[in-house]
Design an enzyme around this catalytic site. Structure first.
Site, PDB file in Angstrom:
ATOM      1  N   ASP A  54       0.736  -2.102   7.801  1.00 10.44           N
ATOM      2  CA  ASP A  54       0.814  -2.815   6.520  1.00 10.44           C
ATOM      3  C   ASP A  54       2.258  -2.877   6.008  1.00 10.44           C
ATOM      4  O   ASP A  54       2.576  -2.403   4.910  1.00 10.44           O
ATOM      5  CB  ASP A  54      -0.068  -2.147   5.452  1.00 10.44           C
ATOM      6  CG  ASP A  54      -1.498  -1.946   5.902  1.00 10.44           C
ATOM      7  OD1 ASP A  54      -2.077  -2.902   6.445  1.00 10.44           O
ATOM      8  OD2 ASP A  54      -2.033  -0.837   5.730  1.00 10.44           O
ATOM      9  N   GLU A 240      -8.738  -9.590   3.521  1.00  9.19           N
ATOM     10  CA  GLU A 240      -7.964  -8.621   2.754  1.00  9.19           C
ATOM     11  C   GLU A 240      -6.473  -8.908   2.895  1.00  9.19           C
ATOM     12  O   GLU A 240      -6.066  -9.938   3.426  1.00  9.19           O
ATOM     13  CB  GLU A 240      -8.280  -7.196   3.222  1.00  9.19           C
ATOM     14  CG  GLU A 240      -8.012  -6.932   4.686  1.00  9.19           C
ATOM     15  CD  GLU A 240      -8.511  -5.562   5.131  1.00  9.19           C
ATOM     16  OE1 GLU A 240      -9.101  -4.829   4.311  1.00  9.19           O
ATOM     17  OE2 GLU A 240      -8.314  -5.214   6.322  1.00  9.19           O
TER      18      GLU A 240
END
Length: 353
Positions: A54, A240
């Site tokens: 991420d 997401e």
């Protein structure tokens, strides 16, 4: 990994070389190669410590620090699960630069809001009026008892005497049985009026959007109902990691779809939609709204890179993680030039993909 061993200051010559290379890379991002009429994005050849998940990319600090930074999801075994930091002088070779906090500065309040939290997820970096805003998420797998928190610092440069992260507390939370969304994966954008907005979300009720305000970096109205801007329609609503980019009068919503975190079994992939209004509707080329499972595929599994996702954009570059088949499914950082076609859609693939 250490939690902040001071780095030796770079010499003037190294800084100058770093600036020159950053300029060259930025130019390459703006003037992409073209085969036929299709723009072609190029993957950068990265070396060093690339074990990031991420990634939040800053491709050269606009305050004058030529360094590139990647902040990423923490590891419970390192720095109490704090957000991790990596740094590069040229955008190509990356080194560990410690973590955001240690035992004396970690946000203790998070452990009361989300019992059982081990590490902190999916950071976002945004600069406003000389302050860096670091948003992060805290949760546990399979639960939407989650919270987005905020820290601020006047600089990203750990060699700067002014460097230091100050806890600003909670931004937004989700609670099982009370909210139908999951408050993780924050992404920040300013609209044409300079108003900040935060996209967030993972599975559950899809991707949400709330209005923030400066200088707090927190919700303009803490009681406001979030706006849903992306939804896969059917369970488990596998969307997401929203990231918003404002370019040429359009707002682009980048998302990750399907399943991450399963090594070589991961099915993550990236998609994008756009809108003239920050609140949507975001649609793909065919006009299908992202609230109706729309989205233009941007990047998916290719070669050694399994399940690319968790993306961010900075300085014309797309950052993301993938699961390397050659490393048994361990996660790695990748950076690509983000090209744009004649219709104004982002392109992240090369002819070799």
């Amino acid at each position: 990994m250490s939690t902040g061993t001071p780095r030796r200051r770079r010499t003037v010559g190294v800084i100058a070389a770093g600036v020159a290379l950053v300029v060259a890379l930025a130019t390459a991002a703006a003037v992409w190669s073209v085969r036929g009429s299709e723009p072609v994005a190029t993957e950068l050849a990265l070396t060093g410590d690339l074990r990031t998940h991420d990634p939040a990319l800053v491709a050269g600090d606009p305050d004058g620090d030529p360094s590139w930074y990647v902040f990423s999801t923490g590891d419970v075994r390192v720095g109490l699960g704090s957000i991790q930091i990596r740094r590069s002088d040229d955008g190509l070779h990356w080194e560990d630069a410690g973590t955001v906090w240690d035992a004396g500065t970690r946000p203790e309040w998070v452990y009361d809001v989300v019992p059982g939290v081990e590490n902190f997820w999916a950071p976002e970096l945004y600069q406003h009026d000389g302050t860096w805003y670091l948003y992060y998420a805290a949760s546990t797998f399979g639960s939407n008892r989650s919270v987005i928190g905020l820290m601020t610092s006047p600089t990203l440069d750990p060699d700067d005497p002014a460097y230091g992260w100050e806890d600003q507390g909670e931004v937004w939370r989700s609670v099982p049985g009370e909210t139908d969304y999951n408050a993780i994966d924050p992404g920040i954008v300013e609209d044409e009026d300079g108003t900040p907005w935060m996209a967030f979300g993972s599975f559950w009720g899809g991707i949400q959007l709330v209005e923030l305000e400066w200088p707090s970096g927190k919700p303009a109205d803490p009681q406001a109902e979030p706006i849903t801007i992306a939804d896969r329609v059917a369970p488990p609503n596998a969307v997401e990691a929203p990231y918003l980019v404002h370019r040429d009068g359009w707002y682009y919503l980048f998302v990750s779809r399907d399943s991450c975190c399963q090594g070589t079994d991961s099915t993550y992939n990236m998609a994008v939609g756009r809108s003239r209004d920050v609140t949507g509707p975001y649609v793909d080329r065919a006009g299908t709204p992202m609230t109706e499972d729309g989205g233009e595929t941007l990047l998916e599994t290719h070669g050694d890179q399994i399940g690319p996702g968790g993306q961010s954009v900075s300085g014309g570059y797309l950052a993301y993680h993938y699961y390397a088949e050659s490393l048994g499914g361990d996660f790695q950082l990748s950076l690509r030039e983000l090209a744009w076609d004649d219709d104004g859609w982002p392109v992240a693939t090369t002819s070799s993909d």
